[in-house]
Design a protein around this motif. Sequence first.
Motif: not given
Length: 287
Positions: A123-126, A138-144
């Motif tokens: 999970v990342s905010n960028h 792998l799943p990438f979850h963009f959570l600004p």
Amino acid sequence: MTAVREIILKFSCEDQPGIVANVAALFAAQGFNIRESQQFEDVQTQRFFMRTVLDATDQQLTLEQIHGAFYPVAKRYGMDWELVDADVRPKVLVAVSQWGHCLHNLLNAWKQGSLPVDIVGVVSNHEVQRDLVDWYQLPFHFLPVTKANKAEQEAQILALMEQASADCLVLARYMQILSNDLCDKLAGRAINIHHSFLPGFKGAKPYHQAFERGVKLIGASAHYVTADLDEGPIIEQAVERVTHVNTPEELTEIGRDIESVVLNRALRWHAEHRVLLNGNKTVVFSR
């Protein structure tokens, strides 16, 4: 339920006579052989800590049956205890912002099979690390995240952990301060890497602070996340010697290498159930 082949027991309790003898006798009666055992007495608090790895011999018992057999001993000594199947790898969700050195190290070790965890996503905010995560499939979850949506964004992180049955959140240079509420919910299950040899040089640009002070050692610290910023129980630290000729940029590069090693080591020990909390400290039964 499936019978277990190898189990790990870790516990702490008030130090008193007979603890080791009673634990060993119980597991011998259950058909287990002690393969590895470490113990420590904190003479300041008079608290006893122990981690034991046990192999099943003849008996075929489930983890639930072993829990039931051990419960009277744990209750007798007032233990804080955990008993796990050694073959079950903890599931980990990794959080990252823009710098990917720690993330890359973790993913590489996981892919090689040298890190005993199952990484279930990032999970990342960028968006910066999306390509790297995609390469590892792998799943990438963009959570600004902003001040306005912070509570909602953290709820999404918790939801992702629940959906993937993640046991642990690893902050691999995730440059956001977790709320007190999230820290409480993930107590003992969230590990952060701090780009400094704690305590010292907290806040922004620690390597520039180190440069201004002319330090001769720089380092990194991995610790459990608490509501007190960068003051959670420390799991692992390392340092590297530097000199007056190193620029802030060179210190930063040296520091990133240390961060990657320290975070990997801390997560490994956590996954192997080698870390026991001792107030605001830890007891780490490393190899």
